[in-house]
Scaffold this motif. Structure first.
Motif, PDB file in Angstrom:
ATOM      1  N   LEU A  75       1.080   4.942   1.776  1.00 42.74           N
ATOM      2  CA  LEU A  75       0.572   5.743   2.887  1.00 42.74           C
ATOM      3  C   LEU A  75       0.886   7.216   2.662  1.00 42.74           C
ATOM      4  O   LEU A  75       2.014   7.577   2.308  1.00 42.74           O
ATOM      5  N   SER A  82     -11.176   3.463   7.222  1.00 46.28           N
ATOM      6  CA  SER A  82     -10.535   2.171   7.484  1.00 46.28           C
ATOM      7  C   SER A  82     -10.245   1.502   6.152  1.00 46.28           C
ATOM      8  O   SER A  82     -11.133   1.394   5.307  1.00 46.28           O
ATOM      9  N   VAL A  83      -8.997   1.050   5.973  1.00 49.31           N
ATOM     10  CA  VAL A  83      -8.581   0.468   4.698  1.00 49.31           C
ATOM     11  C   VAL A  83      -7.979  -0.918   4.935  1.00 49.31           C
ATOM     12  O   VAL A  83      -7.051  -1.067   5.728  1.00 49.31           O
ATOM     13  N   SER A 112      -7.047   5.442   9.269  1.00 47.90           N
ATOM     14  CA  SER A 112      -6.574   6.799   9.011  1.00 47.90           C
ATOM     15  C   SER A 112      -7.469   7.795   9.738  1.00 47.90           C
ATOM     16  O   SER A 112      -8.670   7.862   9.472  1.00 47.90           O
ATOM     17  N   VAL A 148      -3.656   4.996   1.076  1.00 48.11           N
ATOM     18  CA  VAL A 148      -4.297   5.297   2.357  1.00 48.11           C
ATOM     19  C   VAL A 148      -3.996   6.760   2.688  1.00 48.11           C
ATOM     20  O   VAL A 148      -2.933   7.086   3.214  1.00 48.11           O
ATOM     21  N   PHE A 178       0.855  -1.186   0.000  1.00 43.78           N
ATOM     22  CA  PHE A 178       0.000   0.000   0.000  1.00 43.78           C
ATOM     23  C   PHE A 178       0.890   1.235   0.000  1.00 43.78           C
ATOM     24  O   PHE A 178       2.115   1.152   0.195  1.00 43.78           O
TER      25      PHE A 178
END
Length: 302
Positions: free
Chosen positions: A65, A150-151, A162, A101, A63
């Motif tokens: 961020l 929420s991821v 987050s 995210v 991912f």
């Protein structure tokens, strides 16, 4: 691995009238610095080249961020929607299939630090739309309601929560300290933490303004009542929270903290892409254990 950018502070007027910090960041002053200059916010070429280099290092991260402040400083007259949209577009061009995210920073709202907790704030819907190129699929639209989300991370065990930390800042306006749980975020956070514990999953908590003393003014960045409630949750769910990941301070830092003699999950803060405060632009690549979220190591690229 995951890629971590923060405090990009993209300035679309770099090199032109209206650039952040005025004369030193316009026209002839920056003609030999297309990728940025110390004391100025980030030009588009710095954003593009940094993302391109990150992609050359880690082409397929778990991912990506982003811990807030995509937009330049002093943005009251410009607004933020166009800046957010342009940065999101550059990110998606570099990482066309990666889960992002995002967190919202204090410079991603207008005016700086402004969110209307009591009357609701339509800025959140505008920000979500501006970030549509990189906005992750989520179960419900908590971002438009409160700026948090929420991821799920591929692999099944990891979740990134987050947070909207602008509303806890001592600089937040309009003042809403009479509200115990702005935007219902603490109730949501506790529910998410409890759910992840039941499901045997682990969590990174991310956001922009860290829940600690700032390294510039050396004063607390959050109001005490919100800090106390947040830290109590971090302690209660320290078996679930693998790390706390934040930005805002424009420097590569960490905190080792405890509450009542009990250790809290590690708090990491990453540096800034913008060189406005005389730092070299930087981003981070983090290696972690997918089974429990333990941060194994990270490299900072300048």
């Amino acid at each position: 691995k995951f890629v971590w950018f923060s405090d990009i502070h993209f300035d679309p007027l770099y090199g032109r009238a209206g650039a952040v910090n005025g004369a030193s960041c316009i026209n002839g002053s920056v003609s030999d610095a297309p990728w940025g200059k110390l004391g100025c916010d980030s030009p588009v070429d710095l954003v593009r080249s940094s993302l391109g280099y990150a992609q050359s290092i880690v082409s397929d991260p778990d991912f990506f961020l982003i811990t807030g402040d995509l937009c330049r400083h002093k943005n009251d007259d410009l607004g933020v929607v166009a800046m957010l949209s342009e940065v999101a577009d550059k990110m998606r061009q570099s990482y066309n299939s990666t889960i992002f995210v995002p967190s919202m920073g204090n410079n991603d709202v207008v005016p700086d630090y402004h969110l209307d907790v009591l009357g609701g704030d339509n800025q959140l819907g505008e920000i979500r739309e501006a970030l549509s190129d990189i906005f992750p699929r989520i179960r419900n639209d908590t971002f438009t309601r409160g700026g948090y989300l929420s991821v799920n991370v591929p692999g099944g065990l990891a979740v990134v929560l987050s947070l909207n930390t602008v509303i806890y800042s001592v600089w937040h306006s309009p003042n809403s300290t009479g509200v115990g749980d702005p935007f219902g975020q603490f109730a949501w956070l506790e529910m998410e933490l409890a759910t992840m514990r039941r499901e045997g999953r682990w969590i990174y908590v991310s956001g922009h303004i860290p829940p600690t003393v700032g390294s510039y003014r050396r004063t607390q960045l959050w109001y005490g009542k919100y800090l106390d409630r947040y830290l109590a949750l971090m302690l209660e769910y320290s078996d679930v929270v693998a790390a706390q990941l934040f930005g805002h301070v424009h420097s590569d830092e960490f905190r080792v903290a405890s509450l009542g003699g009990n250790p809290l999950p590690p708090l990491l803060m990453t540096g800034a892409l913008t060189p406005v405060y005389l730092n070299n632009p930087n981003f981070r690549v983090v290696r972690y254990n997918r089974l429990d979220g333990t941060i194994l190591d990270y490299d900072t690229y300048f």
